[in-house]
Scaffold this active site. Structure first.
Site, PDB file in Angstrom:
ATOM      1  N   LEU A 183     -15.319  13.433  21.709  1.00 51.30           N
ATOM      2  CA  LEU A 183     -16.126  14.775  20.924  1.00 51.30           C
ATOM      3  C   LEU A 183     -15.566  15.569  22.921  1.00 51.30           C
ATOM      4  N   ASP A 239     -13.050   6.886  24.474  1.00 56.47           N
ATOM      5  CA  ASP A 239     -12.142   7.317  24.994  1.00 56.47           C
ATOM      6  C   ASP A 239     -10.944   6.568  24.401  1.00 56.47           C
ATOM      7  N   ALA A 242      -5.587  11.653  18.252  1.00 57.08           N
ATOM      8  CA  ALA A 242      -6.806  11.652  19.308  1.00 57.08           C
ATOM      9  C   ALA A 242      -5.584  12.524  20.370  1.00 57.08           C
ATOM     10  N   THR A 301      -4.525  11.277  27.889  1.00 57.13           N
ATOM     11  CA  THR A 301      -5.052  10.792  27.342  1.00 57.13           C
ATOM     12  C   THR A 301      -3.337  10.313  26.011  1.00 57.13           C
ATOM     13  N   THR A 347       4.370  16.430  17.941  1.00 57.92           N
ATOM     14  CA  THR A 347       4.320  17.844  17.605  1.00 57.92           C
ATOM     15  C   THR A 347       5.721  17.937  17.512  1.00 57.92           C
ATOM     16  N   GLU A 394       7.256  20.367  19.327  1.00 61.77           N
ATOM     17  CA  GLU A 394       7.266  20.976  20.618  1.00 61.77           C
ATOM     18  C   GLU A 394       7.832  20.253  22.158  1.00 61.77           C
ATOM     19  N   TYR A 418       2.506  19.082  28.299  1.00 55.75           N
ATOM     20  CA  TYR A 418       1.600  18.783  27.119  1.00 55.75           C
ATOM     21  C   TYR A 418       2.428  18.113  26.154  1.00 55.75           C
ATOM     22  N   LYS A 478       3.586  14.390  24.948  1.00 58.00           N
ATOM     23  CA  LYS A 478       3.724  13.950  24.105  1.00 58.00           C
ATOM     24  C   LYS A 478       4.990  13.208  23.971  1.00 58.00           C
ATOM     25  N   ASP A 521       3.027  36.815  30.170  1.00 58.68           N
ATOM     26  CA  ASP A 521       3.626  35.574  29.950  1.00 58.68           C
ATOM     27  C   ASP A 521       3.134  34.059  30.465  1.00 58.68           C
ATOM     28  N   ARG A 522       2.607  33.434  29.156  1.00 60.10           N
ATOM     29  CA  ARG A 522       3.083  31.800  29.706  1.00 60.10           C
ATOM     30  C   ARG A 522       4.355  31.526  30.575  1.00 60.10           C
ATOM     31  N   GLY A 551       7.157  29.131  31.765  1.00 64.69           N
ATOM     32  CA  GLY A 551       7.995  28.870  30.568  1.00 64.69           C
ATOM     33  C   GLY A 551       7.990  28.804  29.013  1.00 64.69           C
TER      34      GLY A 551
HETATM   35  P1  NAD Z   1      -7.608  18.729  18.871  1.00 64.90           P
HETATM   36  O1  NAD Z   1      -7.858  19.648  20.066  1.00 64.90           O
HETATM   37  O2  NAD Z   1      -8.321  20.590  17.914  1.00 64.90           O
HETATM   38  O3  NAD Z   1      -8.689  17.714  18.670  1.00 64.90           O
HETATM   39  C1  NAD Z   1      -8.152  16.910  19.430  1.00 64.90           C
HETATM   40  C2  NAD Z   1      -9.295  16.101  19.321  1.00 64.90           C
HETATM   41  O4  NAD Z   1      -8.944  14.910  20.005  1.00 64.90           O
HETATM   42  C3  NAD Z   1     -10.858  16.648  19.405  1.00 64.90           C
HETATM   43  O5  NAD Z   1     -11.375  16.115  18.669  1.00 64.90           O
HETATM   44  C4  NAD Z   1     -11.067  15.588  20.886  1.00 64.90           C
HETATM   45  O6  NAD Z   1     -12.222  15.690  20.813  1.00 64.90           O
HETATM   46  C5  NAD Z   1     -10.073  14.456  20.499  1.00 64.90           C
HETATM   47  N1  NAD Z   1      -9.961  13.338  22.124  1.00 64.90           N
HETATM   48  C6  NAD Z   1      -9.200  13.884  22.791  1.00 64.90           C
HETATM   49  N2  NAD Z   1      -9.552  13.400  23.986  1.00 64.90           N
HETATM   50  C7  NAD Z   1      -9.316  12.205  23.899  1.00 64.90           C
HETATM   51  C8  NAD Z   1     -10.241  11.114  23.897  1.00 64.90           C
HETATM   52  N3  NAD Z   1      -9.196  11.080  25.011  1.00 64.90           N
HETATM   53  N4  NAD Z   1     -10.042  10.040  23.656  1.00 64.90           N
HETATM   54  C9  NAD Z   1     -10.822   9.851  22.146  1.00 64.90           C
HETATM   55  N5  NAD Z   1     -10.513  11.320  21.742  1.00 64.90           N
HETATM   56  C10 NAD Z   1      -9.669  12.259  22.246  1.00 64.90           C
HETATM   57  O7  NAD Z   1      -6.201  19.164  18.293  1.00 64.90           O
HETATM   58  P2  NAD Z   1      -5.746  19.226  16.926  1.00 64.90           P
HETATM   59  O8  NAD Z   1      -4.889  20.526  17.316  1.00 64.90           O
HETATM   60  O9  NAD Z   1      -6.139  19.176  15.241  1.00 64.90           O
HETATM   61  O10 NAD Z   1      -4.510  18.351  16.887  1.00 64.90           O
HETATM   62  C11 NAD Z   1      -4.508  16.913  16.998  1.00 64.90           C
HETATM   63  C12 NAD Z   1      -3.136  16.064  17.090  1.00 64.90           C
HETATM   64  O11 NAD Z   1      -2.214  16.761  15.874  1.00 64.90           O
HETATM   65  C13 NAD Z   1      -2.752  16.309  18.074  1.00 64.90           C
HETATM   66  O12 NAD Z   1      -2.052  15.005  18.433  1.00 64.90           O
HETATM   67  C14 NAD Z   1      -1.571  16.925  18.694  1.00 64.90           C
HETATM   68  O13 NAD Z   1      -0.868  16.973  19.361  1.00 64.90           O
HETATM   69  C15 NAD Z   1      -0.729  16.888  17.235  1.00 64.90           C
HETATM   70  N6  NAD Z   1      -0.407  18.702  16.752  1.00 64.90           N
HETATM   71  C16 NAD Z   1      -1.133  19.475  16.537  1.00 64.90           C
HETATM   72  C17 NAD Z   1      -0.692  20.567  16.319  1.00 64.90           C
HETATM   73  C18 NAD Z   1      -1.347  21.931  15.999  1.00 64.90           C
HETATM   74  O14 NAD Z   1      -0.532  22.824  15.233  1.00 64.90           O
HETATM   75  N7  NAD Z   1      -2.877  22.094  16.327  1.00 64.90           N
HETATM   76  C19 NAD Z   1       0.724  20.892  15.606  1.00 64.90           C
HETATM   77  C20 NAD Z   1       1.446  19.241  15.882  1.00 64.90           C
HETATM   78  C21 NAD Z   1       1.298  18.068  16.503  1.00 64.90           C
HETATM   79  O1  DAU Z   2       4.682  23.718  17.352  1.00 62.26           O
HETATM   80  C1  DAU Z   2       3.027  22.701  17.519  1.00 62.26           C
HETATM   81  C2  DAU Z   2       1.984  22.850  18.545  1.00 62.26           C
HETATM   82  O2  DAU Z   2       1.703  24.030  18.064  1.00 62.26           O
HETATM   83  C3  DAU Z   2       1.112  21.697  18.833  1.00 62.26           C
HETATM   84  O3  DAU Z   2       1.691  21.061  19.109  1.00 62.26           O
HETATM   85  C4  DAU Z   2      -0.063  22.624  19.945  1.00 62.26           C
HETATM   86  O4  DAU Z   2      -0.852  21.253  19.897  1.00 62.26           O
HETATM   87  C5  DAU Z   2      -0.499  23.732  19.189  1.00 62.26           C
HETATM   88  O5  DAU Z   2      -1.778  23.919  19.879  1.00 62.26           O
HETATM   89  C6  DAU Z   2       0.502  25.201  19.231  1.00 62.26           C
HETATM   90  O6  DAU Z   2       1.428  24.792  20.062  1.00 62.26           O
HETATM   91  P1  DAU Z   2       1.605  26.516  20.474  1.00 62.26           P
HETATM   92  O7  DAU Z   2       1.401  27.173  22.314  1.00 62.26           O
HETATM   93  O8  DAU Z   2       2.899  27.202  19.600  1.00 62.26           O
HETATM   94  O9  DAU Z   2      -0.337  27.711  20.387  1.00 62.26           O
HETATM   95  P2  DAU Z   2      -0.595  28.830  20.715  1.00 62.26           P
HETATM   96  O10 DAU Z   2      -1.543  28.374  19.015  1.00 62.26           O
HETATM   97  O11 DAU Z   2      -1.289  28.155  21.840  1.00 62.26           O
HETATM   98  O12 DAU Z   2       0.205  29.823  21.062  1.00 62.26           O
HETATM   99  C7  DAU Z   2       1.021  30.504  19.960  1.00 62.26           C
HETATM  100  C8  DAU Z   2       1.530  31.430  19.668  1.00 62.26           C
HETATM  101  O13 DAU Z   2       1.105  32.583  20.508  1.00 62.26           O
HETATM  102  C9  DAU Z   2       2.602  31.056  21.756  1.00 62.26           C
HETATM  103  O14 DAU Z   2       4.032  31.541  21.577  1.00 62.26           O
HETATM  104  C10 DAU Z   2       2.179  31.901  22.485  1.00 62.26           C
HETATM  105  C11 DAU Z   2       1.283  32.947  22.256  1.00 62.26           C
HETATM  106  N1  DAU Z   2       0.084  32.864  22.124  1.00 62.26           N
HETATM  107  C12 DAU Z   2      -1.339  32.113  22.613  1.00 62.26           C
HETATM  108  C13 DAU Z   2      -2.501  32.287  23.233  1.00 62.26           C
HETATM  109  C14 DAU Z   2      -3.081  31.314  22.857  1.00 62.26           C
HETATM  110  C15 DAU Z   2      -0.601  34.204  22.303  1.00 62.26           C
HETATM  111  O15 DAU Z   2       0.631  35.441  22.598  1.00 62.26           O
HETATM  112  N2  DAU Z   2      -1.294  34.343  23.280  1.00 62.26           N
HETATM  113  C16 DAU Z   2      -3.045  34.135  23.385  1.00 62.26           C
HETATM  114  O16 DAU Z   2      -3.680  33.984  23.645  1.00 62.26           O
END
Ligand code: NAD
Ligand code: DAU
Length: 351
Positions: free
Chosen positions: A37, A61, A84, A102, A132, A134, A157, A161, A287-288, A290
């Site tokens: 959490l 954790d 997680a 983590t 992911t 990425e 990040y 991963k 920009d972000r 990298g």
């Molecule tokens: P999220 O950030 O919404 O959720 C992460 C969860 O992990 C949270 O509930 C947090 O409390 C828990 N957590 C964090 N650190 C922890 C720890 N040390 N011990 C136990 N619990 C912990 O993430 P999400 O977007 O749901 O992503 C979930 C998984 O899917 C991640 O492994 C992420 O890399 C992967 N993923 C996400 C996306 C995306 O677009 N969001 C895409 C591809 C893969």
């Molecule tokens: O590709 C899978 C990944 O997608 C996951 O592994 C990550 O956990 C997840 O966060 C996501 O990563 P991105 O960096 O692609 O997602 P994000 O929503 O942060 O950004 C999406 C795109 O939008 C990216 O090109 C950055 C841009 N962006 C993001 C934010 C937060 C903006 O332009 N403005 C913003 O404020």
């Protein structure tokens, strides 16, 4: 109930959809959600299933040896679905260490305890690591990531991963651990924390605040509805071949600017605003660091071998997502706490 499945990170965005699906579809299995959490974990994501007989929540954790050890003593797990993680690229740029702890250390702690609990008798066991796209780095204008694309992570990040993926594969090769990995593209849908592009933009549009677009908005992502990802995860857990990797994607590429323009149209319509009102909020910001140019997934392997396909049309998914956020303002209000305000200010003020 003898068969328990450990799901880590089940209170987060994707994890909560996976937990709900597994609890509802598999009443014969005990689903144990282990989550620290953090700011991203939210018990409210699971209120509808909290009282189900085959669901348990354990707070902890994954990087903490003692807690993970007691967890494996308490339950007899047939499998682990490991979600997680610290998941936000921008946070990894300002605070990489939490991602190392983590995402890398936590994964190894889980691998070690699963290995010990299963006493090297791996028959019918499964350690499923969720990763992911990425990890493959950034694409140019053409091409797709396949399961054989060399790893080339670019952010703290994605490097964390990638490191965890390598460790999971190392346990397969070295100890014969029954592992499977999937690498998915960008998810969208209900319950996503508003640090990520879509929920952040939805919240800002609703409140007539600027929508920050990094650089020129030309970066490309491949979007998949979160329920489709949860479906793929369930499929891979039960049918994936051990030692294999499966790429999961939406076959649905959008530049950020085109995506946000479509979202603006949908929101104008839903909020009964004059067409163009929301688009006026688009603001190009620094920009972000990298920033990866393009991600796009070839998901033909999972389609061919396991019969999985994305089910939802993108515009339909986006409308469903907007409806969910507009109908769940209470959820949004609860996550927009002081911590979020602080995060937003640090990340976006003077950007
Ligand atoms: P999220 O950030 O919404 O959720 C992460 C969860 O992990 C949270 O509930 C947090 O409390 C828990 N957590 C964090 N650190 C922890 C720890 N040390 N011990 C136990 N619990 C912990 O993430 P999400 O977007 O749901 O992503 C979930 C998984 O899917 C991640 O492994 C992420 O890399 C992967 N993923 C996400 C996306 C995306 O677009 N969001 C895409 C591809 C893969
Ligand atoms: O590709 C899978 C990944 O997608 C996951 O592994 C990550 O956990 C997840 O966060 C996501 O990563 P991105 O960096 O692609 O997602 P994000 O929503 O942060 O950004 C999406 C795109 O939008 C990216 O090109 C950055 C841009 N962006 C993001 C934010 C937060 C903006 O332009 N403005 C913003 O404020």
């Amino acid at each position: 109930m003898t068969n328990a499945i450990l799901i880590t990170g089940g209170a987060g965005f994707i994890g909560s959809h996976v937990v709900r699906r597994m609890v509802n579809n598999h009443p014969d299995k005990l689903i144990v959600n282990f989550d620290k959490l953090t700011y991203a974990g939210n018990p409210e994501n699971l209120t509808d299933i909290t009282n189900k007989k085959n669901y348990r929540f354990e707070k902890g954790d994954i990087a903490d040896e003692k807690t993970v050890s007691s967890l494996f003593e308490k339950y007899d797990f047939e499998g682990v679905i490991h979600l997680a993680a610290e998941s936000h690229v921008d946070r990894s740029i300002s605070n990489p260490m939490e991602f190392i702890r983590t995402n890398i250390v936590g994964t190894v702690v889980l691998l070690n305890h699963a290995k010990a609990a299963w006493a090297d008798d791996f028959s019918d066991k499964c350690f499923y690591h969720i990763s992911t796209d990425e990890v493959y780095g950034s694409l140019g204008d053409t091409g797709l990531f396949t399961e054989n694309t060399p790893y080339d992570p670019k952010s703290p990040y994605s490097a964390s991963k990638a490191s965890s993926d390598h460790l999971v594969r190392a346990y397969y090769n070295t100890y014969g651990m029954p592992v499977v990995i999937s690498n998915c593209s960008n998810n969208y849908g209900p319950n996503q924390f508003p640090e990520k592009l879509l929920p952040l933009a939805i919240n800002n549009i609703k409140n007539m605040k600027p929508i920050p677009i990094y650089g020129k908005g030309e970066n490309v992502r491949d979007w998949l509805y979160v329920e489709d990802h949860a479906d793929a995860i369930e499929t891979i857990y039960f049918n994936g071949k051990k030692g294999e990797t499966y790429n999961i994607g939406g076959n649905n590429e959008w530049t950020n600017i085109d995506l946000i323009r479509l979202l603006c149209k949908i929101m104008d319509d839903k909020l009964k605003r004059e067409p163009g009102t929301s688009e006026n909020l688009i603001t190009f910001v620094k920009d972000r660091a990298g920033h990866d140019k393009r991600y796009a997934i070839d998901s033909s392997k999972i389609a061919k071998e396991l019969g999985w396909q994305p089910s939802l049309d993108f515009e339909e998914g986006l409308k469903k997502t907007v409806d969910w956020y507009l109908n769940n303002q209470g959820w949004m209000d609860n996550v927009l706490t002081g911590d979020y305000q602080k995060y937003y200010k640090t990340m976006y003020e003077n950007r």
